[in-house]
Write an enzyme that holds these catalytic residues in place. Sequence first.
Site, PDB file in Angstrom:
ATOM      1  N   ARG A   1      -0.878  -0.847  -8.509  1.00 55.52           N
ATOM      2  CA  ARG A   1      -2.695  -0.681  -8.405  1.00 55.52           C
ATOM      3  C   ARG A   1      -2.579   1.205  -8.245  1.00 55.52           C
ATOM      4  O   ARG A   1      -2.403   1.527  -7.928  1.00 55.52           O
ATOM      5  CB  ARG A   1      -2.793  -1.463  -7.188  1.00 55.52           C
ATOM      6  CG  ARG A   1      -3.612  -1.158  -6.842  1.00 55.52           C
ATOM      7  CD  ARG A   1      -4.363  -0.755  -5.516  1.00 55.52           C
ATOM      8  NE  ARG A   1      -4.125  -1.945  -4.517  1.00 55.52           N
ATOM      9  CZ  ARG A   1      -3.993  -2.724  -3.217  1.00 55.52           C
ATOM     10  NH1 ARG A   1      -3.363  -1.383  -2.651  1.00 55.52           N
ATOM     11  NH2 ARG A   1      -4.886  -3.361  -2.470  1.00 55.52           N
TER      12      ARG A   1
ATOM     13  N   ASP B   1       0.603  -1.081   0.028  1.00 56.94           N
ATOM     14  CA  ASP B   1      -0.200   0.181   0.138  1.00 56.94           C
ATOM     15  C   ASP B   1       0.483   1.582   0.077  1.00 56.94           C
ATOM     16  O   ASP B   1       1.932   1.840   0.288  1.00 56.94           O
ATOM     17  CB  ASP B   1      -0.867  -0.444   1.309  1.00 56.94           C
ATOM     18  CG  ASP B   1      -1.870  -0.643   1.411  1.00 56.94           C
ATOM     19  OD1 ASP B   1      -2.123  -1.608   0.224  1.00 56.94           O
ATOM     20  OD2 ASP B   1      -2.892  -1.267   2.988  1.00 56.94           O
TER      21      ASP B   1
HETATM   22  P1  FDA Z   1     -13.743   8.431  -5.605  1.00 56.95           P
HETATM   23  O1  FDA Z   1     -13.772   9.342  -4.429  1.00 56.95           O
HETATM   24  O2  FDA Z   1     -14.099  10.121  -6.396  1.00 56.95           O
HETATM   25  O3  FDA Z   1     -15.142   7.705  -5.674  1.00 56.95           O
HETATM   26  C1  FDA Z   1     -15.862   7.373  -6.916  1.00 56.95           C
HETATM   27  C2  FDA Z   1     -17.143   6.478  -6.690  1.00 56.95           C
HETATM   28  O4  FDA Z   1     -17.293   5.790  -5.578  1.00 56.95           O
HETATM   29  C3  FDA Z   1     -18.430   7.920  -5.175  1.00 56.95           C
HETATM   30  O5  FDA Z   1     -19.756   7.995  -5.975  1.00 56.95           O
HETATM   31  C4  FDA Z   1     -17.571   8.209  -4.388  1.00 56.95           C
HETATM   32  O6  FDA Z   1     -19.069   8.023  -3.627  1.00 56.95           O
HETATM   33  C5  FDA Z   1     -17.778   5.661  -4.170  1.00 56.95           C
HETATM   34  N1  FDA Z   1     -17.122   6.527  -3.330  1.00 56.95           N
HETATM   35  C6  FDA Z   1     -15.823   5.977  -3.111  1.00 56.95           C
HETATM   36  N2  FDA Z   1     -15.140   5.739  -1.865  1.00 56.95           N
HETATM   37  C7  FDA Z   1     -16.624   5.967  -1.175  1.00 56.95           C
HETATM   38  C8  FDA Z   1     -16.977   5.349   0.218  1.00 56.95           C
HETATM   39  N3  FDA Z   1     -15.998   5.019   1.030  1.00 56.95           N
HETATM   40  N4  FDA Z   1     -18.075   4.639   0.573  1.00 56.95           N
HETATM   41  C9  FDA Z   1     -18.940   4.753  -0.689  1.00 56.95           C
HETATM   42  N5  FDA Z   1     -18.777   5.766  -1.445  1.00 56.95           N
HETATM   43  C10 FDA Z   1     -17.640   6.080  -1.787  1.00 56.95           C
HETATM   44  N6  FDA Z   1      -5.051   5.252  -0.983  1.00 56.95           N
HETATM   45  C11 FDA Z   1      -4.048   5.319  -0.777  1.00 56.95           C
HETATM   46  O7  FDA Z   1      -3.484   6.429  -0.560  1.00 56.95           O
HETATM   47  N7  FDA Z   1      -3.179   4.625  -0.694  1.00 56.95           N
HETATM   48  C12 FDA Z   1      -3.614   3.072  -0.778  1.00 56.95           C
HETATM   49  O8  FDA Z   1      -2.479   1.923  -0.706  1.00 56.95           O
HETATM   50  C13 FDA Z   1      -5.080   2.912  -1.219  1.00 56.95           C
HETATM   51  N8  FDA Z   1      -5.048   1.534  -1.714  1.00 56.95           N
HETATM   52  C14 FDA Z   1      -6.402   1.376  -2.018  1.00 56.95           C
HETATM   53  C15 FDA Z   1      -6.675   0.081  -2.807  1.00 56.95           C
HETATM   54  C16 FDA Z   1      -7.856   0.436  -3.075  1.00 56.95           C
HETATM   55  C17 FDA Z   1      -8.238  -1.584  -3.803  1.00 56.95           C
HETATM   56  C18 FDA Z   1      -8.966   0.933  -3.317  1.00 56.95           C
HETATM   57  C19 FDA Z   1     -10.091   1.298  -4.301  1.00 56.95           C
HETATM   58  C20 FDA Z   1      -8.397   2.621  -2.741  1.00 56.95           C
HETATM   59  C21 FDA Z   1      -7.168   2.578  -2.218  1.00 56.95           C
HETATM   60  N9  FDA Z   1      -7.098   3.642  -1.729  1.00 56.95           N
HETATM   61  C22 FDA Z   1      -5.488   4.020  -1.415  1.00 56.95           C
HETATM   62  C23 FDA Z   1      -7.432   5.196  -1.471  1.00 56.95           C
HETATM   63  C24 FDA Z   1      -8.155   5.657  -2.621  1.00 56.95           C
HETATM   64  O9  FDA Z   1      -6.834   6.398  -3.169  1.00 56.95           O
HETATM   65  C25 FDA Z   1      -9.409   6.285  -2.534  1.00 56.95           C
HETATM   66  O10 FDA Z   1      -9.122   7.022  -1.326  1.00 56.95           O
HETATM   67  C26 FDA Z   1     -10.344   5.866  -2.815  1.00 56.95           C
HETATM   68  O11 FDA Z   1     -10.191   5.066  -3.560  1.00 56.95           O
HETATM   69  C27 FDA Z   1     -11.283   7.227  -3.543  1.00 56.95           C
HETATM   70  O12 FDA Z   1     -11.512   7.484  -4.836  1.00 56.95           O
HETATM   71  P2  FDA Z   1     -11.897   6.366  -5.646  1.00 56.95           P
HETATM   72  O13 FDA Z   1     -10.920   6.359  -7.089  1.00 56.95           O
HETATM   73  O14 FDA Z   1     -13.342   5.462  -5.114  1.00 56.95           O
HETATM   74  O15 FDA Z   1     -13.270   7.677  -6.296  1.00 56.95           O
END
Ligand code: FDA
Length: 308
Positions: free
Chosen positions: A179, A129
């Site tokens: 990732r 991560d």
């Molecule tokens: P965005 O925030 O734009 O969300 C897209 C859509 O999904 C929106 O409709 C939103 O409301 C919904 N959504 C997103 N998160 C939600 C939640 N918690 N509850 C409900 N709805 C939600 N970060 C980091 O800095 N280091 C890391 O190592 C990782 N590792 C990691 C692994 C995996 C498998 C994932 C999916 C994410 C991470 N992250 C992470 C977190 C990542 O950086 C980010 O903060 C979140 O995934 C939210 O961003 P989205 O890309 O989902 O888009």
Amino acid sequence: MIALARNSAITRFMQDLVPTSGLASRFVAGAQVEDAIQTAKRLKSQKLSTSAFFLGEYVTDRKKVDANVAGILAAIAAIDGAEVNLHISVDPSQVGYAIDDEFGANNIMRIAKAIREKTVSGRKTLMLDMEDEDYVQRTIELHNSLADAACPVAITIQAYLRRSEVDVRALAKRGAMVRLVKGAFVGSPQTAFTARHEIDANYRRLASLMLSTEAREAGAYPVFGTHDEKIIAALREEARDNGWMPGTYEVEMLFGVRPILQQSLAADGCSVRLYLPFGRDWWPYAVRRLGENPRNVWLVAKALIAQK
Ligand code: FDA
């Protein structure tokens, strides 16, 4: 939310008083590795793979680091015989990097070797991560040294950081498993994109690099860690256009976040993995998920009411 996640008094209070709150069970498989395995088996029957994450981050006490490492090694042993993917996500700060790089590197090498030695079928992975900016260069160097030692390692890169384009290009050239996530931290404008539309645009740019013909020919395995439906649709189309067959890349989401989207993508033939945390230290993790979607804040209120 990050400050709240790192507040030790609140963490103790929440974890002692509401160990099975709705907030915890929404995002966490349970306290024990057996809970994670059971959940992983259930998800596998829905065509969803998993990456297990032993909860516990930013640890500055050596004894706690030792306990984390022991917990992760025990999880690897338990998952090995359980017919689910041996795919483990680790935060460098939970295994010693918050104390001393050499200490952290030795611990992570033990974990990587334990994964490498298992004979379980399917893709074996130690996914690193990515934490705050202090950790980025160190984590990339760690990834490269583990990859050079033939360990099955992968790394997370954050689209909010300006440096990530250079990092993604170099990792794609190595044929690495990357990732790509947007980033759970906020940076300064000098080093980071701070507006949501800029981060999204950079995500798309980096995803294109990861899905290039050069990356495919180098043997890269792209992983898109996002719940962003529009981005996922666009990158699946780009993957098809560039000759990436299903199974040569994957989308990864967090357990408990957008489960309907997870299932519909899997049903449509997309490889989907879920990041599956387990363990007792659930508060800092769950509270960060709240920060990603303030609409979840009612879950905190419910958790507090439940323990009264
Ligand atoms: P965005 O925030 O734009 O969300 C897209 C859509 O999904 C929106 O409709 C939103 O409301 C919904 N959504 C997103 N998160 C939600 C939640 N918690 N509850 C409900 N709805 C939600 N970060 C980091 O800095 N280091 C890391 O190592 C990782 N590792 C990691 C692994 C995996 C498998 C994932 C999916 C994410 C991470 N992250 C992470 C977190 C990542 O950086 C980010 O903060 C979140 O995934 C939210 O961003 P989205 O890309 O989902 O888009």
